[in-house]
Design a protein around this motif. Structure first.
Motif, PDB file in Angstrom:
ATOM      1  N   UNK A  79     -36.739 -13.459 -12.284  1.00  0.00           N
ATOM      2  CA  UNK A  79     -36.481 -12.019 -12.186  1.00  0.00           C
ATOM      3  C   UNK A  79     -37.053 -11.333 -13.419  1.00  0.00           C
ATOM      4  N   UNK A  80     -37.890 -10.324 -13.216  1.00  0.00           N
ATOM      5  CA  UNK A  80     -38.484  -9.614 -14.345  1.00  0.00           C
ATOM      6  C   UNK A  80     -37.425  -8.928 -15.196  1.00  0.00           C
ATOM      7  N   UNK A  81     -36.442  -8.310 -14.570  1.00  0.00           N
ATOM      8  CA  UNK A  81     -35.416  -7.591 -15.329  1.00  0.00           C
ATOM      9  C   UNK A  81     -34.649  -8.528 -16.248  1.00  0.00           C
ATOM     10  N   UNK A  82     -34.353  -9.733 -15.773  1.00  0.00           N
ATOM     11  CA  UNK A  82     -33.667 -10.717 -16.617  1.00  0.00           C
ATOM     12  C   UNK A  82     -34.555 -11.126 -17.788  1.00  0.00           C
ATOM     13  N   UNK A  83     -35.834 -11.369 -17.489  1.00  0.00           N
ATOM     14  CA  UNK A  83     -36.810 -11.702 -18.532  1.00  0.00           C
ATOM     15  C   UNK A  83     -36.865 -10.598 -19.581  1.00  0.00           C
ATOM     16  N   UNK A  84     -36.980  -9.360 -19.125  1.00  0.00           N
ATOM     17  CA  UNK A  84     -37.110  -8.207 -20.016  1.00  0.00           C
ATOM     18  C   UNK A  84     -35.903  -8.088 -20.950  1.00  0.00           C
ATOM     19  N   UNK A  85     -34.709  -8.177 -20.394  1.00  0.00           N
ATOM     20  CA  UNK A  85     -33.499  -8.023 -21.199  1.00  0.00           C
ATOM     21  C   UNK A  85     -33.388  -9.105 -22.264  1.00  0.00           C
ATOM     22  N   UNK A  86     -33.656 -10.344 -21.882  1.00  0.00           N
ATOM     23  CA  UNK A  86     -33.513 -11.452 -22.836  1.00  0.00           C
ATOM     24  C   UNK A  86     -34.575 -11.402 -23.932  1.00  0.00           C
ATOM     25  N   UNK A  87     -35.808 -11.062 -23.553  1.00  0.00           N
ATOM     26  CA  UNK A  87     -36.885 -11.013 -24.542  1.00  0.00           C
ATOM     27  C   UNK A  87     -36.664  -9.866 -25.521  1.00  0.00           C
ATOM     28  N   UNK A  88     -36.315  -8.703 -25.007  1.00  0.00           N
ATOM     29  CA  UNK A  88     -36.087  -7.552 -25.892  1.00  0.00           C
ATOM     30  C   UNK A  88     -34.910  -7.791 -26.833  1.00  0.00           C
ATOM     31  N   UNK A  89     -33.932  -8.567 -26.373  1.00  0.00           N
ATOM     32  CA  UNK A  89     -32.752  -8.826 -27.202  1.00  0.00           C
ATOM     33  C   UNK A  89     -32.976  -9.938 -28.222  1.00  0.00           C
ATOM     34  N   UNK A  90     -33.695 -10.987 -27.827  1.00  0.00           N
ATOM     35  CA  UNK A  90     -33.742 -12.199 -28.646  1.00  0.00           C
ATOM     36  C   UNK A  90     -35.098 -12.526 -29.273  1.00  0.00           C
ATOM     37  N   UNK A  91     -36.151 -11.804 -28.909  1.00  0.00           N
ATOM     38  CA  UNK A  91     -37.480 -12.120 -29.444  1.00  0.00           C
ATOM     39  C   UNK A  91     -38.014 -10.964 -30.278  1.00  0.00           C
ATOM     40  N   UNK A  92     -38.993 -11.270 -31.085  1.00  0.00           N
ATOM     41  CA  UNK A  92     -39.644 -10.230 -31.887  1.00  0.00           C
ATOM     42  C   UNK A  92     -41.162 -10.387 -31.801  1.00  0.00           C
ATOM     43  N   UNK A  93     -41.866  -9.288 -32.036  1.00  0.00           N
ATOM     44  CA  UNK A  93     -43.326  -9.277 -31.966  1.00  0.00           C
ATOM     45  C   UNK A  93     -43.894  -9.612 -33.340  1.00  0.00           C
ATOM     46  N   UNK A  94     -44.799 -10.546 -33.379  1.00  0.00           N
ATOM     47  CA  UNK A  94     -45.404 -10.952 -34.652  1.00  0.00           C
ATOM     48  C   UNK A  94     -46.332  -9.854 -35.186  1.00  0.00           C
ATOM     49  N   UNK A  95     -46.553  -9.820 -36.495  1.00  0.00           N
ATOM     50  CA  UNK A  95     -47.485  -8.837 -37.069  1.00  0.00           C
ATOM     51  C   UNK A  95     -48.915  -9.117 -36.606  1.00  0.00           C
TER      52      UNK A  95
END
Length: 426
Positions: free
Chosen positions: A153-169
């Motif tokens: 599910x894209x929505x599940x992916x989106x929520x977890x990534x936005x909450x737990x991941x960060x974008x590298x410089x």
């Protein structure tokens, strides 16, 4: 002691900024050999036309030419060859006494097959093909789950990534590039040499695409400037289309660069309209890594393919030429065929109409888009088509555009009038 030379194989990463294989090679080697290979497979004829249409091919040629200019400005060059990469890359490695080959990993099966062939050939030469991950906003290693466990599910992916991941410089541009002596760097092929004709400009097009890192970064800057003015300097949720997809598809602009530009303009990435586009792009690439060929099969993730009409060849011809009788659908197809670009709303509408109403094999539509779209990317294109066809990642299988609400997309009929009036064509 002999000098260390690393061959940098460019594919869909045609830039010098935020490019890990380029920066890492300059740090690890005495000299680097930048290479771009025009693979004839991508310019072959298909049942309906060409694998790569002339509009997208022209954008590619412009992008490769700009990459060469960028590398030359840093003291290097770009070696351009034509032929099967599985033959060309090992030959160049031997000719220039290369120690290692760097490239960015792809996810669609055709591209990964090429990498595997090259890796096998280099292995016989006792050389390593080193894989890097540089096409996504979020690095694979920074996801909150392994690839095999990515949510369907894209929505599940989106929520977890936005909450737990960060974008590298973003990575810096190399200060200088040293290459071995290149006797013949090769000429950029013409469209005619690729078996294609020069596209005819259409005066109805509202935007002109020009390939290359230079114009891609300029378009990124223009996007923020225009929308900041429109929104009074604040983030604009209804911002105009960025038109960045073509430069992202060829890697002239990196997703991380787009993200950090959002941040640098003092805007919230979480609510920014560009973030949704970047997240969908990431999601399809990761899902391709997880499911591979299933995205190219008519049944996709299901047990059977969607229902098909008995006269689907006739219906497909009407659809691809914009002769269905529905103004918005036909106008969208006319614009696509003339310019290589249509809005996301148009893409969703024409795709749903082909699959749900006309009941034509969705993979035919995906292949037509592959030829025509200037921003074609395997994961995004085939992932979106499978989604629309109800055989991909969409849990809401029955949600699609229907003929009765197409009129809402062009209430005054201005779009249809523009693209269905032949005398406007030069």
């Amino acid at each position: 002691m002999s000098e260390k030379i690393i061959l940098v194989w460019f594919r869909n990463d045609l830039r010098v900024h935020d490019n890990e294989i380029l920066l890492e090679a300059t740090r690890k080697a005495d000299k680097i050999l930048p290479v771009y290979c025009f693979d004839p497979h991508y310019f072959t004829k298909t049942k309906s036309g060409y694998k790569t249409g002339n509009i997208r091919a022209r954008f590619l040629l412009q992008s490769v030419a700009n990459l060469r200019e960028k590398l030359q400005a840093l003291g290097g060059d770009l070696l351009i060859v034509y032929g099967n990469p599985a033959e060309q890359i090992p030959q160049l490695a031997e000719q220039y006494q290369v120690s290692e080959v760097y490239h960015h990993r792809e996810v669609a099966f055709e591209e990964t097959n090429i990498s595997e062939e090259i890796e096998a050939a280099l292995w016989k030469m006792k050389l390593n093909l080193k894989h890097f991950i540089g096409h996504t906003l979020y690095h694979k290693e920074d996801l909150p789950f392994p690839i095999k466990d990515i949510p369907d599910s894209f929505n599940t992916f989106k929520k977890k990534v936005e909450r737990d991941s960060s974008v590298r410089p973003c990575l810096t541009i190399p200060k200088h590039i040293a290459t071995p002596v290149i006797a013949d760097a090769g000429e950029l092929p013409t469209l005619e040499q690729l078996g294609l004709t020069e596209p005819v400009p259409d005066p109805r097009a509202s935007f002109k695409f020009e390939g290359g890192e230079t114009t891609g970064l300029q378009q990124l800057e223009n996007y923020f400037a225009v929308n900041a003015i429109a929104a009074g300097g604040k983030a604009n949720r209804n911002a105009a289309s960025s038109k960045l997809s073509a430069w992202l598809a060829l890697g002239c602009v990196s997703p991380r660069q787009v993200y950090w530009e959002i941040i640098n303009h003092g805007q919230s990435a979480h609510n920014h309209p560009l973030m949704l586009e970047l997240l969908w792009r990431d999601y399809f690439r990761f899902m391709f890594k997880k499911y591979s060929r299933r995205f190219f099969e008519a049944e996709g993730f299901k047990t059977e393919a969607p229902e098909l009409a008995t006269n689907q060849e006739e219906l497909f011809e009407q659809w691809k030429t914009g002769n269905t009788g529905l103004p918005f659908i036909d106008a969208s197809m006319h614009e696509l065929n003339a310019t290589g670009f249509i809005s996301n709303v148009s893409r969703q509408a024409v795709s749903a109409y082909l699959v749900k109403t006309l009941k034509v094999n969705w993979t035919w539509g995906a292949r037509w888009f592959e030829e025509k779209l200037i921003d074609y990317s395997p994961a995004s294109n085939w992932g979106n088509w499978a989604y629309i066809a109800g055989v991909g990642n969409d849990p809401r299988e029955n949600r699609y555009f229907s003929p009765k609400n197409l009129a809402d997309l062009d209430p005054k009929g201005e779009y249809a009038k523009l693209w269905l009036t032949e005398e406007n064509v030069a």
